[in-house]
Design a protein around this motif. Sequence first.
Motif, short mmCIF file in Angstrom:
data_model
loop_
_atom_site.label_atom_id
_atom_site.label_comp_id
_atom_site.label_asym_id
_atom_site.label_seq_id
_atom_site.Cartn_x
_atom_site.Cartn_y
_atom_site.Cartn_z
N GLY A 1 7.65 14.71 -4.55
CA GLY A 1 8.71 13.98 -5.24
C GLY A 1 8.85 12.54 -4.75
O GLY A 1 7.99 12.02 -4.04
N GLU A 2 9.95 11.90 -5.17
CA GLU A 2 10.18 10.51 -4.82
C GLU A 2 10.39 10.31 -3.32
O GLU A 2 10.14 9.24 -2.79
CB GLU A 2 11.38 9.95 -5.60
N ASN A 3 10.88 11.32 -2.63
CA ASN A 3 11.08 11.20 -1.19
C ASN A 3 9.79 11.43 -0.42
O ASN A 3 9.76 11.25 0.80
CB ASN A 3 12.17 12.18 -0.71
N GLY A 4 8.75 11.82 -1.10
CA GLY A 4 7.46 12.07 -0.44
C GLY A 4 6.52 10.89 -0.54
O GLY A 4 5.30 11.06 -0.54
N LEU A 5 7.07 9.69 -0.65
CA LEU A 5 6.25 8.49 -0.75
C LEU A 5 6.44 7.63 0.50
O LEU A 5 7.49 7.68 1.15
CB LEU A 5 6.64 7.68 -1.98
N HIS A 6 5.42 6.84 0.81
CA HIS A 6 5.48 5.92 1.95
C HIS A 6 4.88 4.59 1.51
O HIS A 6 3.94 4.57 0.70
CB HIS A 6 4.69 6.50 3.12
N VAL A 7 5.40 3.48 2.03
CA VAL A 7 4.90 2.16 1.68
C VAL A 7 4.72 1.33 2.95
O VAL A 7 5.46 1.46 3.91
CB VAL A 7 5.83 1.44 0.67
N GLY A 8 3.70 0.48 2.90
CA GLY A 8 3.46 -0.50 3.95
C GLY A 8 2.94 -1.78 3.31
O GLY A 8 2.80 -1.86 2.08
N LYS B 1 -5.83 7.64 5.18
CA LYS B 1 -6.93 7.68 4.22
C LYS B 1 -6.77 8.87 3.27
O LYS B 1 -6.96 8.75 2.06
CB LYS B 1 -8.27 7.76 4.96
N ASN B 2 -6.38 10.00 3.81
CA ASN B 2 -6.23 11.22 3.00
C ASN B 2 -5.02 11.17 2.07
O ASN B 2 -5.00 11.86 1.06
CB ASN B 2 -6.12 12.45 3.91
N ASN B 3 -4.01 10.39 2.43
CA ASN B 3 -2.78 10.35 1.64
C ASN B 3 -2.60 9.06 0.83
O ASN B 3 -1.57 8.88 0.18
CB ASN B 3 -1.56 10.57 2.55
N TYR B 4 -3.61 8.18 0.87
CA TYR B 4 -3.53 6.92 0.13
C TYR B 4 -3.36 7.21 -1.36
O TYR B 4 -4.02 8.08 -1.92
CB TYR B 4 -4.78 6.08 0.36
N TRP B 5 -2.46 6.46 -2.01
CA TRP B 5 -2.19 6.64 -3.43
C TRP B 5 -2.64 5.43 -4.23
O TRP B 5 -3.48 5.53 -5.11
CB TRP B 5 -0.70 6.92 -3.62
N MET B 6 -2.08 4.25 -3.95
CA MET B 6 -2.41 3.05 -4.72
C MET B 6 -1.91 1.82 -3.97
O MET B 6 -1.16 1.92 -3.00
CB MET B 6 -1.78 3.09 -6.10
N SER B 7 -2.31 0.66 -4.50
CA SER B 7 -1.83 -0.63 -3.97
C SER B 7 -1.36 -1.49 -5.12
O SER B 7 -1.88 -1.41 -6.24
CB SER B 7 -2.95 -1.35 -3.22
N ARG B 8 -0.37 -2.34 -4.82
CA ARG B 8 0.20 -3.22 -5.84
C ARG B 8 0.40 -4.61 -5.24
O ARG B 8 0.74 -4.76 -4.08
CB ARG B 8 1.52 -2.67 -6.37
N ARG B 9 0.18 -5.61 -6.09
CA ARG B 9 0.36 -7.01 -5.68
C ARG B 9 1.64 -7.55 -6.31
O ARG B 9 1.80 -7.54 -7.52
CB ARG B 9 -0.84 -7.84 -6.11
N VAL B 10 2.54 -8.02 -5.45
CA VAL B 10 3.82 -8.54 -5.94
C VAL B 10 4.00 -10.03 -5.65
O VAL B 10 4.95 -10.64 -6.15
CB VAL B 10 5.02 -7.74 -5.35
N ILE B 11 3.11 -10.63 -4.86
CA ILE B 11 3.16 -12.08 -4.64
C ILE B 11 1.82 -12.68 -4.99
O ILE B 11 0.84 -12.01 -5.08
CB ILE B 11 3.54 -12.49 -3.19
N VAL C 1 0.86 -1.18 0.00
CA VAL C 1 0.00 0.00 0.00
C VAL C 1 0.90 1.23 0.00
O VAL C 1 1.86 1.32 0.77
CB VAL C 1 -0.98 0.01 1.20
N PHE C 2 0.60 2.16 -0.90
CA PHE C 2 1.45 3.33 -1.09
C PHE C 2 0.69 4.61 -0.76
O PHE C 2 -0.53 4.71 -1.00
CB PHE C 2 1.93 3.40 -2.55
N PHE C 3 1.44 5.57 -0.25
CA PHE C 3 0.87 6.85 0.16
C PHE C 3 1.76 7.97 -0.38
O PHE C 3 2.98 7.81 -0.46
CB PHE C 3 0.82 6.95 1.69
N LYS C 4 1.12 9.07 -0.74
CA LYS C 4 1.87 10.28 -1.11
C LYS C 4 1.82 11.18 0.13
O LYS C 4 0.79 11.75 0.45
CB LYS C 4 1.25 10.96 -2.32
N THR C 5 2.96 11.27 0.79
CA THR C 5 3.02 12.01 2.06
C THR C 5 3.82 13.30 1.93
O THR C 5 4.01 14.02 2.91
CB THR C 5 3.67 11.12 3.15
#
Length: 172
Positions: free
Chosen positions: A127-134, A162-172, A120-124
Amino acid sequence: MQEDKILLKSWLNSCHNSYKLIVGIFVMLSVLLISGCANQEAAYQDQYSDSTVINKLESQYLVWKNTPYRYGGMTVKGSDCSGLVMNTFKTHFATQLPRTTAQQAKIGDKVDELVAGDLVFFKTGRGENGLHVGIYYKDGMFLHVSTSRGVEFASLEGGYWKNNYWMSRRVI
């Protein structure tokens, strides 16, 4: 002439038996191949079932729960978000992920319906340093590294996330 007929009949029977043998071998190999693939598929599904992924995430949390946030860190002494994600996938899912959040945001498939193990990715910030992942856990919760509280489970429904949610990706 009679001998030729007998030899021809014998040869045809021999060919027919060889044909039956070849068909039998082909059928047997096909069954083995299909059952082998089915067993591999079942093993893959077991390894990545929601309950198995949830257990692996809980195991990771128990080891990492006192880990503070440290930019560029990748160990239990200190980790950033992408370091925790990269380590979790390497350790528990035998999957090598890129090091940075920006790079992790480019792999796998975008998903809308979350299952355990999805990124799960967030724009916090900018730029590239303003991203967060969990890593999505279950029941609207995800595992991540908070800059103030360290490794924790947090709610996707929490105002900030919730306000900063960007997208989700499946890798497995």
